[in-house]
Write an enzyme that holds these catalytic residues in place. Structure first.
Site, PDB file in Angstrom:
ATOM      1  N   LYS A 199      38.893  41.217  53.856  1.00  0.00           N
ATOM      2  CA  LYS A 199      37.878  40.154  53.918  1.00  0.00           C
ATOM      3  C   LYS A 199      37.188  39.923  52.580  1.00  0.00           C
ATOM      4  O   LYS A 199      36.706  38.825  52.301  1.00  0.00           O
ATOM      5  CB  LYS A 199      36.878  40.461  55.018  1.00  0.00           C
ATOM      6  CG  LYS A 199      37.555  40.418  56.370  1.00  0.00           C
ATOM      7  CD  LYS A 199      36.644  40.597  57.528  1.00  0.00           C
ATOM      8  CE  LYS A 199      37.374  40.375  58.835  1.00  0.00           C
ATOM      9  NZ  LYS A 199      38.352  41.464  59.151  1.00  0.00           N
TER      10      LYS A 199
HETATM   11  C1  PLP Z   1      39.439  41.241  60.063  1.00  0.00           C
HETATM   12  C2  PLP Z   1      40.558  42.217  59.994  1.00  0.00           C
HETATM   13  C3  PLP Z   1      41.827  41.943  60.555  1.00  0.00           C
HETATM   14  C4  PLP Z   1      42.102  40.675  61.347  1.00  0.00           C
HETATM   15  O1  PLP Z   1      42.193  39.539  60.515  1.00  0.00           O
HETATM   16  P1  PLP Z   1      42.133  38.082  61.145  1.00  0.00           P
HETATM   17  O2  PLP Z   1      42.061  37.158  59.990  1.00  0.00           O
HETATM   18  O3  PLP Z   1      40.876  38.051  61.980  1.00  0.00           O
HETATM   19  O4  PLP Z   1      43.358  37.891  61.977  1.00  0.00           O
HETATM   20  C5  PLP Z   1      42.846  42.873  60.400  1.00  0.00           C
HETATM   21  N1  PLP Z   1      42.629  44.034  59.750  1.00  0.00           N
HETATM   22  C6  PLP Z   1      41.427  44.342  59.210  1.00  0.00           C
HETATM   23  C7  PLP Z   1      41.254  45.649  58.536  1.00  0.00           C
HETATM   24  C8  PLP Z   1      40.347  43.453  59.303  1.00  0.00           C
HETATM   25  O5  PLP Z   1      39.153  43.783  58.754  1.00  0.00           O
END
Ligand code: PLP
Length: 471
Positions: free
Chosen positions: A112
């Site tokens: 993120k």
């Molecule tokens: C948020 C997250 C995901 C999921 O990603 P999306 O874009 O919501 O599909 C997968 N792995 C980790 C470690 C995350 O923080």
């Protein structure tokens, strides 16, 4: 060429980037999408070779009219300076025909950061131009909150309040939110669950006087700018591997469908993508959709990969809109049917188009642990449980001549208990977080009560945001 955006539900005006950035959700409740996709240069070889230069080139058309090229480049340099690897998203080989792309080198150790470090700075840039100030409020079960706080800390135009469920995050996750000393970031432990936190945030947005008084804003996963910033690393992988003329498959650990939708967007822009593998844990609504053409909601079950413990993937609406040929009202109807009845079905033709591009599968917790242990034995590498789910699906579905890039979405040290359970080894935190257990924590503990939370936020403004108002 400046991209303009419209809502997936088809109502409301077409907007430019800066409004899309600050609004997040479209006024009709839909998600913003470009009205036309800009094209990548046809040959990957003609793309720039530094991550920031590539990002500038890929993102520029999406923000044209709102951010000048030089400003964009400066924002990207600054954003990716916070990463601890010169490649930003380095690739490592796992097996013949299978690479791992590490997306966890940012300040909070999850993918993120790649988007939020950019989005925070884009907010700042636009608010400076408008001479405005906003209050971002959000709820987090762990990862998003710290990434958002880290992205706007020190901003003169943004304050951020993040609600998290008291006693229900890991200690590392809590400390990542509570040890930032900047006066514009505020962590609040709510005496309730993650759902309670989310309900409080929704209630604050519904309280119109409160919303206007504080100019509330959100940076949750439906914000277009996050999807946009994630397109870059798909292009990066193809270019780094020199695979512009051969199709590449990506395998994506998926929750809200934001990450994998960015892969779809890269394909729409002309990237040579073979197919996209959607990896889920036990919360497998997406793999069932791929198998049956029907979405059917079930209870969310907690797993070792909590950031994917989601049943209703908000960004899926963007893909449904495309499968429904850009018919906004039909998309709105499909979503409403799903909300009301917990199920919705695609037509045979729509299902076919979905499975031409995507495949999905699920990996349960015991398989997840087995994969972490196998990868450690084979490569001496520690991987986190989300990444393990992706690798498991890639291994199961890779065809003999297919080249797969699996996305590593979190650093193993973010989920040390699962990693230790699988391998017997406790992963070390990277240097910039090594002292996190020694740092001073600063956060409020509030009851699960709207008035209490709103009073707290009102108090921040009265204090002039001096930064000493938190207990
Ligand atoms: C948020 C997250 C995901 C999921 O990603 P999306 O874009 O919501 O599909 C997968 N792995 C980790 C470690 C995350 O923080």
């Amino acid at each position: 060429m400046a991209v303009v955006y419209r809502s997936s539900r088809g109502r409301g005006p077409e907007l430019g980037f800066s409004d899309v950035l600050l609004t997040g959700l479209a006024p009709d409740g839909g998600l913003f999408l470009p009205t036309a996709w800009p094209s990548l240069p046809v040959r990957a070889a003609s793309l720039p070779t530094s991550y920031v230069d590539l990002a500038t080139q890929v993102i520029e058309p999406f923000v044209a009219g709102a951010v000048e090229r030089e400003q964009l480049q400066a924002i990207l340099v600054d954003a990716y300076d916070t990463f601890d690897h010169p490649d930003v998203c380095p690739l490592v080989q796992l097996d013949e025909g299978h690479h791992l792309m590490e997306l966890f080198h940012g300040p909070t150790l999850a993918f993120k950061d790649i988007a939020l470090q950019v989005v925070g700075r884009l907010f700042d840039h636009e608010l400076e131009r408008r001479q405005q100030r906003v209050m971002i409020v959000g709820a987090t079960s762990g990862d998003t909150g710290s990434a958002a706080m880290e992205a706007v800390r020190g901003s003169r135009h943004v304050d951020i309040v993040v609600l998290f469920p008291h006693g229900r995050t890991t200690e590392v996750q809590r400390r990542q939110m509570t040890t930032l000393s900047d006066s514009n970031v505020h962590a609040v432990a709510v005496q309730g669950t993650f759902d309670d936190c989310q309900d409080l945030v929704k209630a604050m947005f519904r309280d119109e006087p409160f919303r206007l008084r504080h100019s509330l804003a959100a940076v949750n996963s439906i914000n277009w700018a996050r999807v946009m910033a994630q397109i870059v690393y798909y292009v990066w992988a193809v270019q780094q591997l020199g695979r512009g003329s051969q199709a590449t498959t990506f395998c994506v650990p998926t929750g809200n469908f934001g990450n994998v939708f960015s892969g779809h967007a890269a394909a729409r822009m002309g990237l040579n993508v073979n197919r996209l593998l959607v990896a889920s844990n036990r919360n497998d609504i997406l793999s069932r959709l791929m198998e049956t053409g029907e979405m059917r909601a079930e209870e969310v079950v907690p797993t070792l990969s909590p950031s994917m413990d989601i049943q209703i993937s908000s960004n899926l609406e963007r893909l449904l809109y495309e499968l429904l040929d850009g018919n906004g009202p039909a998309t709105a109807e499909l979503i409403a049917g799903f909300r009301d009845h917990g199920r919705a079905a695609l037509t045979g033709a729509q299902h076919q188009r979905l499975t031409d591009e995507f495949a999905g599968d699920r990996i349960d917790d015991s398989e997840t642990l087995a994969i972490i242990s196998e990868v450690y034995d084979a490569h001496g590498m520690l991987i986190d449980p989300h990444t393990a789910v992706g690798i498991g699906v890639a291994q199961r579905h890779r065809r003999p001549d297919e080249h797969v890039v699996s996305l590593a979405t979190a650093h193993p040290a973010k989920f040390p208990d699962a990693v230790e359970q699988a391998t017997g080894v406790r992963p070390d935190l990277p240097a910039h977080l090594a002292d996190i257990f020694d740092r001073c924590e600063d956060y409020a503990v509030l009851p699960n009560d709207l008035a209490a939370v709103e009073d707290f936020v009102d108090g921040l403004s009265v204090d002039g945001l001096s930064g000493d108002g938190l207990s």
